[in-house]
Enzyme design. Structure first.
Site, short mmCIF file in Angstrom:
data_model
loop_
_atom_site.label_atom_id
_atom_site.label_comp_id
_atom_site.label_asym_id
_atom_site.label_seq_id
_atom_site.Cartn_x
_atom_site.Cartn_y
_atom_site.Cartn_z
N GLN A 154 0.83 -1.20 0.00
CA GLN A 154 0.00 0.00 0.00
C GLN A 154 0.87 1.26 0.00
O GLN A 154 2.07 1.20 0.23
CB GLN A 154 -0.91 0.01 1.24
CG GLN A 154 -0.15 -0.14 2.55
CD GLN A 154 -1.02 -0.70 3.68
OE1 GLN A 154 -2.23 -0.56 3.66
NE2 GLN A 154 -0.40 -1.33 4.66
N ASP A 171 -0.11 0.17 13.12
CA ASP A 171 0.19 1.47 13.72
C ASP A 171 0.65 1.34 15.17
O ASP A 171 1.16 2.29 15.75
CB ASP A 171 -1.02 2.40 13.62
CG ASP A 171 -2.27 1.77 14.21
OD1 ASP A 171 -2.29 1.52 15.42
OD2 ASP A 171 -3.23 1.51 13.45
N GLU A 221 1.61 -8.52 11.75
CA GLU A 221 1.50 -7.42 10.78
C GLU A 221 2.42 -7.71 9.59
O GLU A 221 3.59 -8.04 9.77
CB GLU A 221 1.88 -6.10 11.45
CG GLU A 221 2.08 -4.92 10.52
CD GLU A 221 0.83 -4.53 9.74
OE1 GLU A 221 -0.25 -4.41 10.35
OE2 GLU A 221 0.94 -4.36 8.50
N CYS A 256 -0.43 -12.74 8.35
CA CYS A 256 -0.96 -13.20 9.64
C CYS A 256 -1.48 -14.64 9.57
O CYS A 256 -1.51 -15.35 10.56
CB CYS A 256 -2.04 -12.26 10.15
SG CYS A 256 -3.54 -12.22 9.14
N ASP A 293 -7.74 -6.22 13.10
CA ASP A 293 -7.37 -4.82 12.87
C ASP A 293 -6.71 -4.71 11.49
O ASP A 293 -5.69 -4.09 11.31
CB ASP A 293 -6.42 -4.35 13.98
CG ASP A 293 -6.31 -2.83 14.05
OD1 ASP A 293 -7.11 -2.15 13.37
OD2 ASP A 293 -5.43 -2.33 14.76
N GLU A 299 -16.46 11.03 11.47
CA GLU A 299 -17.76 10.35 11.42
C GLU A 299 -17.84 9.27 12.49
O GLU A 299 -16.83 8.89 13.09
CB GLU A 299 -18.02 9.76 10.04
CG GLU A 299 -17.06 8.65 9.63
CD GLU A 299 -17.39 8.04 8.26
OE1 GLU A 299 -18.57 7.74 8.00
OE2 GLU A 299 -16.46 7.86 7.47
#
Lengths: 373, 373
Positions: free
Chosen positions: A152, A205, A224, A260, A280, A356
């Site tokens: 990404q 994160d 991760e 994972c 997550d 939001e």
């Protein structure tokens, strides 16, 4: 450098735009006003279109102004020009408000809207979207990190309101103002993690791991895949992840950097089960049907995760924006298909960096004695 | 009905746009992609401009596409067409994402941005702005009230996330999700209102009065000029104002519908002083200098208010967005000019309907014995 796009639109009585002479007269009035704000404006093209007409004007320093007159009583005006960062805007905020009020007054509009000037190609991309694809301009004033990993695009940007913020593939992920996100995901104060074994799927994160470790768990495995996310967060989001990404392992935790599913499958093979699993990874996809690569990925993970969960364990995960009930419904339908059957609770929290409400799930086996089935 | 405006922009190596033939070639590639998404697209105008060129195309159902090629390596594409509410969009969200990825791929862009489609002239105006003039698209899906009072345009809209929301002159004011606003303004839990006398300047939405009455004050005078705001809120914001706007007076409160200065001046004349005054009128104006009508209005009110405040009383008010420190600084400079001198504290809260942090002031006489000076 950037291109500045000013979008103005207004409504007038359709009768005023009913024929060519009407359109000409309305355009004439508008042109007079615009000429006060944009020097050297001249008509460059006049085109008849289905349902109206389009007039194109050009002005000083390559400014272009396109005016569309729609028979149905709508007029749109798009003003566009190039600006170097050190240049003053051709139409400042103050001037744009004056232009707005001149048009309203001179053309006796029934309704008028001027959007804040849109900046395109600027060094910081300040436009992100909500889960239901609404346009949100953030007060981003710096880009601290911007690299492409094999998985990404990883960015850390700075927002005046939110502090540093992780953005993955143009989606806001977590910021320094989002403790509520992690606390709602883990249901702090409601769940007891002391002495528990926990698996985090994803969580790059580091914020969830950091907060969980404050609750004295027996052991946390964080699985991760993206090294680059962790490096970026370790450097620029220390306030939310502490030193867990720096250290990578401690007496009661370990970060395993790989797909994972490898560790999950190893746990399945070893018949190892844990008390809590956190999903997550990616959000619930927004779509009409639970099909496609992303859904398959999520369902596979879900099915496998429950195989390494103790009978009285819980699977905790984030869903999606509260304004996307259709996608949440699809997710719940997938949950209903799991065997052994599961039950779930939901929580909602307003997440500052998302601007939001977000939905979080707590999922458990319907009958705790079924867990070993 | 509405006009749909799609804004796409991308960056490429400036060398590719350096001369006319380069621009022609880039445009040709882009045109090929666009033709796959917009039927019957033809070139209607080709204009040389300072710093680049502008090509205008028209397509099916009056669609217009303007493409600007900037020498400096930027290209902007604006697609605009008319849509009735019951019509499917010419370019759906899914299709727009495909268009985005086609352009990225075919033109080998270095950077590309497609904004969510902008809806202009739609029956609900979903675009509001932050205090620092950022563009925010709200999930507004209904307008419940829209009338012009002698003082302002009063709207109650419905947002999926926020519930009903009061919008005054196109500024979001308060919603059903904003208890934090009122609680921060009144410093609930820190200030003790029991047995106290309180004046609210403004406060037409009724939320502050409603919350204060829960704390057993001796008496609250609410001085609001705009009857229409109160009628709208009484009807559509009951969850935040209860029945206080309906009843208008009770054993320990009264709403006086007139210019607040009339009552303030009467109090001054009668030497009547109160424990708390709330400035719940306009926000601190955003400007470079503390000049102009709005500032004068605010300073006059401030000066008068302190004349009816007990020596140990407090003046509580909302400031403005935390991203506008310059205006807050100007306000604080005005506070520093007051005689007798005052001191102040500040609080910050993220207000859901504002989608940003807001600053609140608590102001008191520097020396409580000076209050009677």
């Amino acid at each position: 450098m950037s291109v500045q796009t000013l979008l103005l639109d207004f409504s007038i009585d359709p009768a005023r735009l009913g024929d060519e002479s009407g359109q000409k007269s309305v355009f004439g009035q508008l042109e007079t006003v615009l000429k006060e704000y944009i020097p050297s404006l001249i008509l460059a093209a006049d085109i008849k279109l289905d349902g109206g007409s389009l007039k194109l004007m050009t002005g000083k320093k390559g400014t272009s102004v396109s005016v569309r007159l729609f028979d149905r009583g709508l007029v749109t005006v798009n003003i566009e020009y190039y600006k170097e960062d050190n240049e003053e805007p051709l139409i400042s905020f103050k001037k744009s408000k004056l232009l707005e009020s001149s048009v309203r007054h001179e053309l006796q509009t029934e309704r008028l809207k001027l959007l804040p000037t849109i900046k395109r190609g600027y060094k910081f991309d300040v436009y992100l979207t909500s889960s239901d694809e609404r346009l949100l301009e953030y007060d981003i004033d710096n880009v601290l990190f911007d690299e492409q990993s094999p998985f990404q695009r990883v960015q850390i940007v700075h927002s005046k309101t939110l502090g540093n913020m992780l953005v993955l593939d143009d989606l806001q992920n977590i910021s320094e103002a989002d403790l509520i996100y992690t606390e709602t995901l883990m249901q702090r104060g409601k769940e007891n993690y002391e002495g528990k074994e926990i698996v985090i799927l994803g969580g790059g994160d580091g914020a969830l791991l950091y907060e969980l470790l404050k609750e004295n768990p027996k052991f946390v495995w964080m699985l991760e895949i993206d090294e680059l996310v962790m490096n970026a967060c370790n450097k620029h989001l220390k306030s939310i992840c502490g030193d867990v990404l720096e250290r990578r392992k401690g007496t009661n935790y370990e970060i395993i950097v790989e797909d994972c599913m490898l560790t999950v499958n190893k746990f399945i093979k070893d018949k190892k089960k844990v008390d809590y699993i956190f999903g997550d990874l990616t959000d619930i996809p927004i779509s009409d049907t639970a099909c496609g690569e992303l859904w398959e990925f999520m369902i596979t993970i879900l099915e496998s995760a429950f195989k390494i969960l103790k009978p009285d364990g819980k699977f905790m995960t984030h869903g999606n924006g509260a304004t996307s009930p259709e996608s949440l419904e699809l997710y719940e339908q997938e949950l209903a298909k799991l065997t052994p059957p599961v039950k779930f609770g939901k929580s909602k929290a307003f997440v500052p960096s998302f601007l939001e409400d977000w939905i979080f799930y707590q999922i458990a086996f319907e009958k705790p004695d079924n867990g070993d089935a």
